[in-house]
Design a protein around this motif. Structure first.
Motif, short mmCIF file in Angstrom:
data_model
loop_
_atom_site.label_atom_id
_atom_site.label_comp_id
_atom_site.label_asym_id
_atom_site.label_seq_id
_atom_site.Cartn_x
_atom_site.Cartn_y
_atom_site.Cartn_z
N LEU A 149 47.95 16.40 45.37
CA LEU A 149 47.99 17.76 44.85
C LEU A 149 47.82 18.72 46.03
CD1 LEU A 149 48.00 19.38 42.14
CD2 LEU A 149 45.52 19.33 42.24
N GLU A 150 48.91 19.40 46.40
CA GLU A 150 48.83 20.26 47.59
C GLU A 150 48.79 21.73 47.18
OE1 GLU A 150 51.41 18.20 50.94
OE2 GLU A 150 52.20 17.79 48.94
N ILE A 151 47.60 22.16 46.75
CA ILE A 151 47.49 23.54 46.30
C ILE A 151 46.97 24.47 47.40
CG2 ILE A 151 47.30 23.08 43.82
CD1 ILE A 151 44.29 23.27 44.09
N GLU A 152 46.35 23.89 48.42
CA GLU A 152 45.79 24.72 49.50
C GLU A 152 46.84 25.64 50.14
OE1 GLU A 152 42.94 26.30 50.51
OE2 GLU A 152 42.37 24.81 49.01
N PRO A 153 48.03 25.09 50.53
CA PRO A 153 49.05 25.97 51.13
C PRO A 153 49.50 27.09 50.19
CG PRO A 153 49.76 23.64 51.20
CD PRO A 153 48.46 23.69 50.49
N ILE A 154 49.49 26.82 48.89
CA ILE A 154 49.91 27.86 47.93
C ILE A 154 48.87 28.99 47.92
CG2 ILE A 154 50.51 28.34 45.52
CD1 ILE A 154 51.31 25.38 45.24
N TYR A 155 47.60 28.62 47.89
CA TYR A 155 46.55 29.64 47.94
C TYR A 155 46.62 30.43 49.25
CZ TYR A 155 44.11 28.34 43.66
OH TYR A 155 43.78 28.15 42.34
N GLU A 156 46.89 29.72 50.34
CA GLU A 156 46.95 30.42 51.64
C GLU A 156 48.08 31.44 51.69
OE1 GLU A 156 46.97 27.39 54.70
OE2 GLU A 156 44.98 26.72 54.02
N ARG A 157 49.23 31.04 51.12
CA ARG A 157 50.38 31.96 51.10
C ARG A 157 50.09 33.23 50.32
NH1 ARG A 157 53.63 27.60 50.63
NH2 ARG A 157 53.98 27.65 48.38
N HIS A 158 49.20 33.11 49.33
CA HIS A 158 48.98 34.25 48.42
C HIS A 158 47.54 34.75 48.49
CE1 HIS A 158 52.95 33.59 46.72
NE2 HIS A 158 52.66 32.33 46.56
N GLU A 159 46.88 34.60 49.63
CA GLU A 159 45.44 34.89 49.65
C GLU A 159 45.12 36.35 49.31
OE1 GLU A 159 44.08 33.45 53.40
OE2 GLU A 159 45.11 35.00 54.54
N GLY A 160 46.09 37.23 49.54
CA GLY A 160 45.88 38.64 49.21
C GLY A 160 45.60 38.87 47.72
N LEU A 161 46.11 37.98 46.89
CA LEU A 161 45.89 38.12 45.44
C LEU A 161 44.42 38.00 45.08
CD1 LEU A 161 48.66 35.80 43.90
CD2 LEU A 161 48.58 38.30 43.77
N PHE A 162 43.67 37.27 45.92
CA PHE A 162 42.33 36.88 45.52
C PHE A 162 41.24 37.56 46.34
CE2 PHE A 162 45.26 33.23 44.85
CZ PHE A 162 45.45 33.48 43.50
N GLU A 163 41.59 38.65 46.98
CA GLU A 163 40.57 39.38 47.73
C GLU A 163 39.77 40.28 46.80
OE1 GLU A 163 43.01 41.21 50.65
OE2 GLU A 163 43.12 39.36 51.86
N ARG A 164 38.59 40.60 47.27
CA ARG A 164 37.73 41.46 46.46
C ARG A 164 38.39 42.80 46.15
NH1 ARG A 164 31.54 43.46 47.76
NH2 ARG A 164 31.76 45.41 46.62
N THR A 165 39.13 43.33 47.14
CA THR A 165 39.78 44.64 46.92
C THR A 165 40.77 44.58 45.76
OG1 THR A 165 41.30 44.01 48.67
CG2 THR A 165 39.59 45.60 49.25
N ALA A 166 41.38 43.42 45.53
CA ALA A 166 42.33 43.30 44.42
C ALA A 166 41.62 43.54 43.08
CB ALA A 166 43.00 41.93 44.43
N VAL A 167 40.43 42.94 42.93
CA VAL A 167 39.67 43.14 41.68
C VAL A 167 39.36 44.63 41.53
CG1 VAL A 167 37.67 42.39 40.33
CG2 VAL A 167 38.58 40.89 42.11
N GLU A 168 38.96 45.25 42.65
CA GLU A 168 38.57 46.67 42.58
C GLU A 168 39.76 47.57 42.27
OE1 GLU A 168 34.76 46.36 45.65
OE2 GLU A 168 36.77 46.75 46.45
N ARG A 169 40.90 47.30 42.94
CA ARG A 169 42.09 48.15 42.73
C ARG A 169 42.60 48.04 41.31
NH1 ARG A 169 43.39 48.97 48.19
NH2 ARG A 169 41.46 50.02 48.73
N VAL A 170 42.71 46.81 40.80
CA VAL A 170 43.21 46.64 39.43
C VAL A 170 42.23 47.29 38.46
CG1 VAL A 170 43.91 44.99 37.64
CG2 VAL A 170 44.44 44.49 40.01
N GLY A 171 40.93 47.13 38.72
CA GLY A 171 39.90 47.75 37.88
C GLY A 171 40.03 49.27 37.87
N GLU A 172 40.30 49.86 39.04
CA GLU A 172 40.46 51.32 39.11
C GLU A 172 41.67 51.78 38.31
OE1 GLU A 172 40.72 52.00 43.35
OE2 GLU A 172 38.64 51.29 43.60
N ALA A 173 42.78 51.05 38.45
CA ALA A 173 44.00 51.41 37.70
C ALA A 173 43.74 51.29 36.20
CB ALA A 173 45.16 50.50 38.12
N ARG A 174 42.96 50.26 35.84
CA ARG A 174 42.68 50.02 34.43
C ARG A 174 41.85 51.16 33.83
NH1 ARG A 174 38.41 45.55 32.33
NH2 ARG A 174 38.32 46.34 30.20
N ARG A 175 40.89 51.68 34.60
CA ARG A 175 39.99 52.71 34.09
C ARG A 175 40.72 53.97 33.66
NH1 ARG A 175 36.15 50.48 37.17
NH2 ARG A 175 36.74 51.50 39.11
#
Ligand SMILES: [Zn+2]
Length: 493
Positions: A34-60
């Motif tokens: 199961l080679e999921i590490e490279p997939i996470y690495e390619r998309h690491e921007g999705l999982f940064e703390r700022t992503a939670v904050e930005r989506v949360g701000e848009a949601r508010r």
């Protein structure tokens, strides 16, 4: 680079496509690792703390359907960010689990194989020895890592501005989890008086013990219930699914987007599963070449997911096809799974004589499961709440679970038995929702609704809506009913 919401959505969809296809390929035995590490690495921007904050701000600042879409995306971002924090712990846990051994009566058993050996062990005392040895290793070697992981996600939620992990998930799920735990407390009360009476005959048949004599380590044997397997042959398993769907006017062959993977491969998963790289265009239903009542249940459960996702309207927004309230997809999985223990289905599809045993066993095991989950949700609300004291949690876990299930419960699994993100709430709500779907179907189309084309058309209309609406709203829109645990408790008491 400026942060862009639409770009984030697009990348989230690509990520889910890649990760689900990888899970399919490895689980179906097409590739060994199961080679999921490279997939996470390619998309690491999705999982940064700022992503939670930005989506949360848009949601508010959003309203109505736009807010719902952003809320689903907010949960995706939160799950991903917390996952990025726990990934290193999980990798170390996986490594340890793969290398550790337990010793029972002078014999070494690998940590991972121990539950399988335990389920197949006819001697109750030896089952207990295996479980005790496994739990000792868990407590000593694995729990320190589990604990560090849970502490770090608790801290992360507080740093993001929620009072606790519990409040974070109550917010992104738009669900009062404390109130849900309260509803399940009542479910447990209502089903208590007849619990032992319903369980005892089934325990006698499957493990030869009464509830009073039962140990936690006997439960795997009870669920396995080998005495029922004669009605559920391997050869007829896939045919019975095709036949059932055909009765509802659904031709599995004519659904090119639902790929049936029935071939046998050495490293194929021994359990049926559904993978959804693209909803609804690429859905895999992976079937192991086994039989027995548990495999039938698993196959019909996964077929419910496959039909739900495979029938979802392709024009819905990404969030409504791939994300949202999984109570909805789980309810359709339980609906099809439940057929394998329904009298009308057993008679019509399997032609099974004397299938009452399967029906009674299913009822008893569903009751036990639900009571176990009623305890899990109560416990998880405490564990992840703002006032949680982790020192006292193993004791709380053992007493809540032990009391509701009716057996002495070990403390050691207080963290390994917890699914992230309150997924237990999805199962619980799905069990309640399934009862409503079943009532609607029986009222509209009769007890043998699964043999009626109109019932299939009605379901496909429901499935087409994906997870745009959560369980409560979907049920209200379709039937005017409200979601609660009353009907389920009545069925099981
Ligand atoms: Zn499921």
């Amino acid at each position: 680079m400026a942060w862009d919401l639409d770009e984030y959505r697009r990348e989230a969809e690509v990520f889910l496509e890649e990760i689900d296809r990888e899970y399919y390929l490895q689980g179906a035995g097409h590739k060994p690792d199961l080679e999921i590490e490279p997939i996470y690495e390619r998309h690491e921007g999705l999982f940064e703390r700022t992503a939670v904050e930005r989506v949360g701000e848009a949601r508010r600042v959003a309203e109505g359907e736009a807010e719902t879409r952003l809320r689903y995306l907010h949960q995706f971002a939160l799950d991903g960010y917390l996952g990025s924090i726990t990934r290193s712990f999980e990798a170390r846990l996986a490594e340890l689990e793969a290398s550790l051994e337990i010793e029972v009566g002078g014999e070494a058993i690998s940590y991972r194989m121990a539950p399988v050996v335990q389920a197949n062990e006819p001697d109750s005392d030896r089952r207990a020895e295996i479980e005790t040895a496994r739990n000792a290793v868990l407590a000593e070697r694995l729990n320190p890592l589990h604990r560090e992981a849970v502490e770090s996600v608790h801290i992360a939620c507080v740093e993001l501005g929620w009072p606790s992990y519990l409040d974070a998930y109550s917010d992104v799920r738009a669900l009062d989890l404390r109130a849900l735990a309260g509803e399940l407390d009542r479910f447990a009360e209502v089903t208590q008086p007849n619990y032992e009476r319903i369980l005892d005959p089934e325990l006698a048949r499957s493990v030869g013990l009464s509830l009073a004599e039962l140990r936690r380590s006997d439960l795997v044997r009870f669920f396995r219930a080998t005495h029922l397997d004669e009605h559920f042959s391997a050869e007829r398993m896939v045919t019975s699914l095709r036949k059932t769907l055909a009765g509802m006017g659904i031709d599995l062959e004519a659904q090119p987007n639902i790929m049936l993977d029935t071939e046998s491969r050495p490293t194929k998963s021994p359990r049926a599963f559904c993978a959804i790289p693209r909803v609804p265009a690429e859905v895999y239903l992976v079937i192991p070449p086994m039989g027995g009542h548990e495999d039938y249940r698993a196959l019909f459960h996964e077929a419910g997911h496959a039909e739900h996702y495979g029938s979802t309207d392709p024009d819905l927004a990404f969030e409504f096809r791939h994300l949202g309230d999984n109570s909805v997809t789980e309810s359709f999985a339980f609906l099809l799974e439940g057929l394998t223990a329904s009298p009308a289905w057993l008679e019509r599809i399997l032609g099974a004589d004397g299938a009452e045993a399967a029906i009674e066993h299913a009822r008893a095991s569903r009751l036990l499961f639900l009571r176990r989950y009623s305890a899990k949700i109560a416990y998880e609300v405490e564990l992840h709440g703002p006032d949680a004291d982790l020192e006292t949690m193993p004791e709380r876990y053992a007493s809540l679970l032990g009391e509701r299930v009716g057996v002495e419960w070990p403390r050691e699994t207080w963290l390994s038995d917890v699914d992230g993100g309150f997924y237990a709430a999805c199962y619980l709500r799905a069990w309640a929702l399934e009862v409503d779907w079943r009532s609607e179907l029986s009222e509209r189309f009769g007890a043998d609704w699964f043999a009626r084309g109109e019932a299939g058309a009605w379901l496909r209309d429901l499935w087409g809506r994906g997870q745009r609406l959560d369980a409560e709203r979907l049920l209200a829109e379709v039937s005017g009913r409200t979601l609660d645990f009353g009907a389920l408790a009545a069925e099981l008491s």
